[in-house]
Design a protein around this motif. Structure first.
Motif, short mmCIF file in Angstrom:
data_model
loop_
_atom_site.label_atom_id
_atom_site.label_comp_id
_atom_site.label_asym_id
_atom_site.label_seq_id
_atom_site.Cartn_x
_atom_site.Cartn_y
_atom_site.Cartn_z
N GLY A 114 9.02 -33.41 -46.02
CA GLY A 114 8.71 -32.18 -46.75
C GLY A 114 7.54 -31.39 -46.21
N TYR A 115 7.35 -31.38 -44.88
CA TYR A 115 6.26 -30.62 -44.28
C TYR A 115 6.75 -29.89 -43.03
CZ TYR A 115 3.15 -33.57 -47.07
OH TYR A 115 2.53 -34.22 -48.10
N VAL A 116 6.10 -28.79 -42.73
CA VAL A 116 6.13 -28.19 -41.41
C VAL A 116 4.70 -28.27 -40.90
CG1 VAL A 116 6.47 -26.09 -40.07
CG2 VAL A 116 8.03 -26.63 -41.95
N SER A 117 4.50 -28.83 -39.71
CA SER A 117 3.15 -29.16 -39.27
C SER A 117 2.90 -28.72 -37.85
CB SER A 117 2.94 -30.69 -39.39
OG SER A 117 1.58 -31.03 -39.33
N VAL A 118 1.65 -28.31 -37.58
CA VAL A 118 1.29 -27.85 -36.25
C VAL A 118 -0.16 -28.24 -35.95
CG1 VAL A 118 0.56 -25.59 -37.14
CG2 VAL A 118 1.18 -25.81 -34.73
N ALA A 119 -0.41 -28.63 -34.71
CA ALA A 119 -1.77 -28.94 -34.27
C ALA A 119 -2.45 -27.66 -33.82
CB ALA A 119 -1.74 -29.95 -33.13
N LEU A 120 -3.68 -27.44 -34.29
CA LEU A 120 -4.43 -26.24 -33.95
C LEU A 120 -5.69 -26.61 -33.16
CD1 LEU A 120 -4.35 -24.29 -37.36
CD2 LEU A 120 -2.79 -24.07 -35.42
N PRO A 121 -5.97 -25.91 -32.06
CA PRO A 121 -7.19 -26.16 -31.29
C PRO A 121 -8.38 -25.43 -31.90
CG PRO A 121 -5.90 -24.46 -30.22
CD PRO A 121 -5.10 -24.90 -31.43
#
Length: 230
Positions: free
Chosen positions: A209-216
């Protein structure tokens, strides 16, 4: 137009960021003095210590979010119209100040923080009182796995910035309270997947149940959107 609350508290934030300038050197000295986390040891970092032991080792260190991360918190909380935010790892309250400022500008709400060290709880409360934001914040002293069991309602934003070994435990504890569209930020990504791999596996699996992204951003952020409340 009324100036945003964040502008009014910048002198306090500047003072706190100045106070944490020596954190990296202090943490390096702590690690060097320990045979179990120093060079050549089996443990890769202080984050591999048990949570209570790590808390004691870092009791005199502010370790706040970076300024860039704090600004991101404020922007996201304002944009999302957050009314209730929860943070794991309050320390001296730098991230709490950013979140509380956003809630003030959103028209009100509540930030629920949790911190294991009593001295840090006192420091955070003093900083929030100085900023005139104490009425928006409930800082709970103790182990987050206990202090966050009782939440009064839906959570619109969760900041996880404490002991890496507990990231997934804290998320699972708060998860039933996350509103649809809630934002979850995990700070401190340079510590790497080797210490929060189970957390990353969880939020990066759409079935959870997530949409996830790594941010710098800052020390590295994993930003996750809760796509469906359970």
């Amino acid at each position: 137009m009324t100036a945003p609350t964040i502008d009014a508290i910048r002198p306090l934030l500047d003072r706190l960021f100045e106070a944490e300038r020596d954190d990296v050197a202090i943490i390096a000295r702590i690690a060097a003095d320990r045979s179990d986390v120093g060079p050549g040891a089996e443990r890769a970092s202080l984050h591999d210590l048990p949570a209570a032991e790590l808390s004691d080792a870092l009791s005199g260190v502010l370790i706040p979010v970076t300024r860039e991360t704090g600004e991101l918190l404020y922007v996201l909380a304002r944009n999302r119209g957050v009314r209730r935010a929860v943070e794991y790892g309050t320390s001296h309250g730098v991230s709490t100040l950013y979140l509380a400022a956003a809630l003030r500008d959103n028209g009100g709400g509540e930030v629920i923080g949790t911190e294991l060290q009593a001295a840090k709880v006192l420091a955070a409360r003093a900083n929030l009182a100085e900023a005139g934001l104490a009425d928006l914040v409930d800082i709970r002293e103790g182990d987050a796995r206990e202090t966050l069991k009782d939440l009064p309602g839906p959570v619109d934003l969760l900041l996880i910035d404490g002991f890496a070994s507990l990231y997934l435990d804290v998320l699972r504890l708060v998860e039933p309270h996350l509103s649809e569209g809630a934002l979850v930020l995990a700070d401190g990504m340079p510590e790497g997947p080797h210490v929060i791999g189970d957390y990353l596996d969880h939020v990066r699996d759409p079935a959870n149940g997530y949409v996830s992204v790594a941010l710098p951003v800052g020390d590295g952020i994993e930003l996750s959107l809760r796509t469906a409340a359970r």
